[in-house]
Scaffold this motif. Structure first.
Motif, PDB file in Angstrom:
ATOM      1  N   ALA A  19       0.811  -1.214   0.000  1.00 46.00           N
ATOM      2  CA  ALA A  19       0.000   0.000   0.000  1.00 46.00           C
ATOM      3  C   ALA A  19       0.844   1.265   0.000  1.00 46.00           C
ATOM      4  CB  ALA A  19      -0.938   0.013   1.209  1.00 46.00           C
ATOM      5  N   VAL A  20       2.031   1.208   0.585  1.00 45.28           N
ATOM      6  CA  VAL A  20       2.863   2.405   0.657  1.00 45.28           C
ATOM      7  C   VAL A  20       3.784   2.562  -0.539  1.00 45.28           C
ATOM      8  CG1 VAL A  20       2.832   2.468   3.163  1.00 45.28           C
ATOM      9  CG2 VAL A  20       4.674   1.277   1.993  1.00 45.28           C
ATOM     10  N   LEU A  21       3.786   1.599  -1.426  1.00 49.31           N
ATOM     11  CA  LEU A  21       4.691   1.646  -2.562  1.00 49.31           C
ATOM     12  C   LEU A  21       3.967   1.961  -3.860  1.00 49.31           C
ATOM     13  CD1 LEU A  21       6.785  -1.551  -1.826  1.00 49.31           C
ATOM     14  CD2 LEU A  21       7.408   0.810  -1.388  1.00 49.31           C
ATOM     15  N   THR A  92      20.559  -1.222   4.998  1.00 47.84           N
ATOM     16  CA  THR A  92      19.467  -0.277   5.196  1.00 47.84           C
ATOM     17  C   THR A  92      18.390  -1.030   5.964  1.00 47.84           C
ATOM     18  OG1 THR A  92      19.989   0.900   3.168  1.00 47.84           O
ATOM     19  CG2 THR A  92      17.790   1.228   4.073  1.00 47.84           C
ATOM     20  N   VAL A  93      18.007  -0.499   7.121  1.00 49.78           N
ATOM     21  CA  VAL A  93      17.047  -1.163   7.995  1.00 49.78           C
ATOM     22  C   VAL A  93      16.003  -0.153   8.466  1.00 49.78           C
ATOM     23  CG1 VAL A  93      18.733  -2.870   8.805  1.00 49.78           C
ATOM     24  CG2 VAL A  93      18.412  -0.763  10.087  1.00 49.78           C
ATOM     25  N   ALA A  94      14.907  -0.671   8.984  1.00 48.99           N
ATOM     26  CA  ALA A  94      13.872   0.174   9.586  1.00 48.99           C
ATOM     27  C   ALA A  94      13.246  -0.582  10.748  1.00 48.99           C
ATOM     28  CB  ALA A  94      12.800   0.530   8.565  1.00 48.99           C
ATOM     29  N   PRO A  95      13.264   0.004  11.943  1.00 47.47           N
ATOM     30  CA  PRO A  95      12.586  -0.632  13.073  1.00 47.47           C
ATOM     31  C   PRO A  95      11.081  -0.487  12.919  1.00 47.47           C
ATOM     32  CG  PRO A  95      13.469   1.485  13.726  1.00 47.47           C
ATOM     33  CD  PRO A  95      13.915   1.255  12.313  1.00 47.47           C
ATOM     34  N   GLN A  96      10.352  -1.471  13.408  1.00 47.52           N
ATOM     35  CA  GLN A  96       8.895  -1.421  13.342  1.00 47.52           C
ATOM     36  C   GLN A  96       8.309  -2.103  14.561  1.00 47.52           C
ATOM     37  OE1 GLN A  96       6.756  -3.646  10.225  1.00 47.52           O
ATOM     38  NE2 GLN A  96       5.533  -1.805   9.898  1.00 47.52           N
ATOM     39  N   ILE A  97       7.227  -1.545  15.056  1.00 55.02           N
ATOM     40  CA  ILE A  97       6.470  -2.148  16.157  1.00 55.02           C
ATOM     41  C   ILE A  97       5.129  -2.586  15.610  1.00 55.02           C
ATOM     42  CG2 ILE A  97       5.333  -1.738  18.379  1.00 55.02           C
ATOM     43  CD1 ILE A  97       8.239  -1.589  18.815  1.00 55.02           C
ATOM     44  N   LEU A  98       4.783  -3.849  15.850  1.00 57.81           N
ATOM     45  CA  LEU A  98       3.456  -4.368  15.531  1.00 57.81           C
ATOM     46  C   LEU A  98       2.747  -4.641  16.847  1.00 57.81           C
ATOM     47  CD1 LEU A  98       4.402  -7.125  12.914  1.00 57.81           C
ATOM     48  CD2 LEU A  98       3.689  -4.796  12.446  1.00 57.81           C
ATOM     49  N   HIS A 125       8.096  11.301  22.022  1.00 58.46           N
ATOM     50  CA  HIS A 125       7.325  11.844  20.913  1.00 58.46           C
ATOM     51  C   HIS A 125       6.364  10.773  20.412  1.00 58.46           C
ATOM     52  CE1 HIS A 125      10.009  15.310  20.744  1.00 58.46           C
ATOM     53  NE2 HIS A 125      10.979  14.442  20.978  1.00 58.46           N
ATOM     54  N   THR A 126       5.099  11.135  20.257  1.00 64.29           N
ATOM     55  CA  THR A 126       4.082  10.182  19.816  1.00 64.29           C
ATOM     56  C   THR A 126       4.388   9.693  18.406  1.00 64.29           C
ATOM     57  OG1 THR A 126       2.432  11.235  21.209  1.00 64.29           O
ATOM     58  CG2 THR A 126       1.608   9.852  19.416  1.00 64.29           C
ATOM     59  N   VAL A 127       4.268   8.383  18.209  1.00 64.90           N
ATOM     60  CA  VAL A 127       4.478   7.759  16.907  1.00 64.90           C
ATOM     61  C   VAL A 127       3.105   7.363  16.376  1.00 64.90           C
ATOM     62  CG1 VAL A 127       5.518   5.793  15.704  1.00 64.90           C
ATOM     63  CG2 VAL A 127       6.710   6.838  17.629  1.00 64.90           C
ATOM     64  N   PRO A 128       2.750   7.817  15.179  1.00 64.29           N
ATOM     65  CA  PRO A 128       1.445   7.433  14.629  1.00 64.29           C
ATOM     66  C   PRO A 128       1.402   5.944  14.308  1.00 64.29           C
ATOM     67  CG  PRO A 128       2.671   8.797  13.059  1.00 64.29           C
ATOM     68  CD  PRO A 128       3.492   8.709  14.297  1.00 64.29           C
ATOM     69  N   LEU A 129       0.247   5.361  14.524  1.00 65.83           N
ATOM     70  CA  LEU A 129       0.025   3.953  14.216  1.00 65.83           C
ATOM     71  C   LEU A 129      -1.011   3.838  13.110  1.00 65.83           C
ATOM     72  CD1 LEU A 129      -0.229   2.525  17.842  1.00 65.83           C
ATOM     73  CD2 LEU A 129       1.606   2.091  16.200  1.00 65.83           C
ATOM     74  N   ALA A 130      -0.803   2.898  12.229  1.00 70.81           N
ATOM     75  CA  ALA A 130      -1.793   2.557  11.218  1.00 70.81           C
ATOM     76  C   ALA A 130      -2.431   1.245  11.657  1.00 70.81           C
ATOM     77  CB  ALA A 130      -1.135   2.416   9.854  1.00 70.81           C
ATOM     78  N   SER A 131      -3.553   0.909  11.060  1.00 70.26           N
ATOM     79  CA  SER A 131      -4.261  -0.303  11.444  1.00 70.26           C
ATOM     80  C   SER A 131      -4.777  -1.012  10.209  1.00 70.26           C
ATOM     81  CB  SER A 131      -5.440   0.055  12.346  1.00 70.26           C
ATOM     82  OG  SER A 131      -6.199  -1.093  12.646  1.00 70.26           O
ATOM     83  N   GLN A 132      -4.643  -2.334  10.238  1.00 71.67           N
ATOM     84  CA  GLN A 132      -5.221  -3.146   9.178  1.00 71.67           C
ATOM     85  C   GLN A 132      -5.535  -4.523   9.742  1.00 71.67           C
ATOM     86  OE1 GLN A 132      -2.990  -3.112   5.575  1.00 71.67           O
ATOM     87  NE2 GLN A 132      -4.635  -4.005   4.415  1.00 71.67           N
ATOM     88  N   THR A 133      -6.755  -4.927   9.622  1.00 69.55           N
ATOM     89  CA  THR A 133      -7.238  -6.231  10.068  1.00 69.55           C
ATOM     90  C   THR A 133      -6.802  -6.557  11.494  1.00 69.55           C
ATOM     91  OG1 THR A 133      -6.873  -6.879   7.769  1.00 69.55           O
ATOM     92  CG2 THR A 133      -7.618  -8.596   9.257  1.00 69.55           C
ATOM     93  N   GLY A 134      -6.917  -5.579  12.383  1.00 67.80           N
ATOM     94  CA  GLY A 134      -6.625  -5.827  13.785  1.00 67.80           C
ATOM     95  C   GLY A 134      -5.169  -5.731  14.168  1.00 67.80           C
ATOM     96  N   THR A 135      -4.282  -5.417  13.231  1.00 64.04           N
ATOM     97  CA  THR A 135      -2.875  -5.240  13.548  1.00 64.04           C
ATOM     98  C   THR A 135      -2.543  -3.753  13.473  1.00 64.04           C
ATOM     99  OG1 THR A 135      -2.278  -7.403  12.654  1.00 64.04           O
ATOM    100  CG2 THR A 135      -0.510  -5.794  12.868  1.00 64.04           C
ATOM    101  N   LEU A 136      -1.996  -3.228  14.567  1.00 61.39           N
ATOM    102  CA  LEU A 136      -1.521  -1.852  14.589  1.00 61.39           C
ATOM    103  C   LEU A 136      -0.036  -1.901  14.247  1.00 61.39           C
ATOM    104  CD1 LEU A 136      -3.155  -0.682  17.941  1.00 61.39           C
ATOM    105  CD2 LEU A 136      -4.151  -0.696  15.645  1.00 61.39           C
ATOM    106  N   THR A 138       3.700   0.606  12.996  1.00 63.78           N
ATOM    107  CA  THR A 138       4.368   1.859  12.693  1.00 63.78           C
ATOM    108  C   THR A 138       4.837   1.821  11.244  1.00 63.78           C
ATOM    109  OG1 THR A 138       6.487   0.992  13.478  1.00 63.78           O
ATOM    110  CG2 THR A 138       5.159   2.218  15.067  1.00 63.78           C
ATOM    111  N   ALA A 139       4.953   2.994  10.627  1.00 66.29           N
ATOM    112  CA  ALA A 139       5.401   3.094   9.237  1.00 66.29           C
ATOM    113  C   ALA A 139       6.876   2.736   9.128  1.00 66.29           C
ATOM    114  CB  ALA A 139       5.165   4.505   8.717  1.00 66.29           C
ATOM    115  N   LEU A 140       7.236   2.114   8.020  1.00 66.04           N
ATOM    116  CA  LEU A 140       8.627   1.737   7.792  1.00 66.04           C
ATOM    117  C   LEU A 140       9.436   2.840   7.112  1.00 66.04           C
ATOM    118  CD1 LEU A 140       8.231  -1.929   6.529  1.00 66.04           C
ATOM    119  CD2 LEU A 140       9.298  -1.174   8.644  1.00 66.04           C
ATOM    120  N   ILE A 141       8.887   3.458   6.090  1.00 69.92           N
ATOM    121  CA  ILE A 141       9.644   4.386   5.255  1.00 69.92           C
ATOM    122  C   ILE A 141      10.298   5.514   6.063  1.00 69.92           C
ATOM    123  CG2 ILE A 141       9.522   5.986   3.293  1.00 69.92           C
ATOM    124  CD1 ILE A 141       9.313   2.971   2.539  1.00 69.92           C
ATOM    125  N   PRO A 142       9.584   6.213   6.956  1.00 72.17           N
ATOM    126  CA  PRO A 142      10.247   7.296   7.697  1.00 72.17           C
ATOM    127  C   PRO A 142      11.332   6.798   8.650  1.00 72.17           C
ATOM    128  CG  PRO A 142       7.866   7.442   7.929  1.00 72.17           C
ATOM    129  CD  PRO A 142       8.168   6.157   7.245  1.00 72.17           C
TER     130      PRO A 142
END
Length: 178
Positions: A19-21, A92-98, A125-136, A138-142
């Motif tokens: 979706a982000v690509l 190149t890495v990106a941390p993510q929280i699910l 600092h607040t990190v925005p969360l996205a949601s899809q099918t019950g999984t919250l 964090t964005a990877l790209i930023p």
């Protein structure tokens, strides 16, 4: 006729990554650029890279880190994790929280939890969360950074459950790009 079920987590993560690509991102190489100061400060010796626009690429793999149960006491809980680049080249890495909902629900909403990242200024600092099918998630790209060979990325988050009835699992991970 037998049916095959696709695990919800795999479906959500695939859909979220796609979706982000934009379509061009699947063929274009990633470009390195300057990153947000919060991401750069969270990484000792790492240089930030932004994956924005048509040059963004999908991760080639994910490194799962230890999971934990979603706390339900409405108090802030720290989540700190580290990832070491043991390869001979930069990554190149990106941390993510699910934050995964229970398989049979009730599904979590972005209003159920608050996730914060410790910034370079030492404040949360607040990190925005996205949601899809019950999984919250964090964005990877930023969050993309270049982690040099032999260096370690350490991230400190603070998670607060805002509704005591929320149940689930906290799953930190690292996306690794080509």
């Amino acid at each position: 006729m037998p049916t095959r079920t696709i695990p919800r987590r795999a479906l959500v993560l695939t859909a979220a990554a796609l979706a982000v690509l934009p379509a061009a991102a699947l063929t274009a190489p990633a470009r390195a650029a300057t990153a947000p100061p919060a991401a750069a400060a969270a990484t000792a010796g790492a240089t930030a890279a932004a994956g924005s626009g048509p040059a963004a690429a999908a991760p080639v793999r994910f490194v799962g880190l230890p999971d934990s149960a979603l706390p339900t006491d409405r108090a802030p809980h720290r989540i700190t994790f580290s990832y070491r680049n043991d390869t001979p080249t930069d990554q190149t890495v990106a941390p993510q929280i699910l934050v995964e909902s229970p398989q049979r629900g009730p599904f979590l909403s972005t209003s159920d939890v608050r996730l914060e990242l410790r910034g370079t200024d030492g404040r949360w600092h607040t990190v925005p969360l996205a949601s899809q099918t019950g999984t919250l998630y964090t964005a990877l790209i930023p969050a993309k950074i270049v982690l040099h060979s032999g260096h370690t990325l350490t991230e400190s988050y603070r998670l607060t459950v805002l509704h005591g009835s929320a149940r689930g699992t906290v799953e930190p991970r690292i996306a690794v790009y080509a």
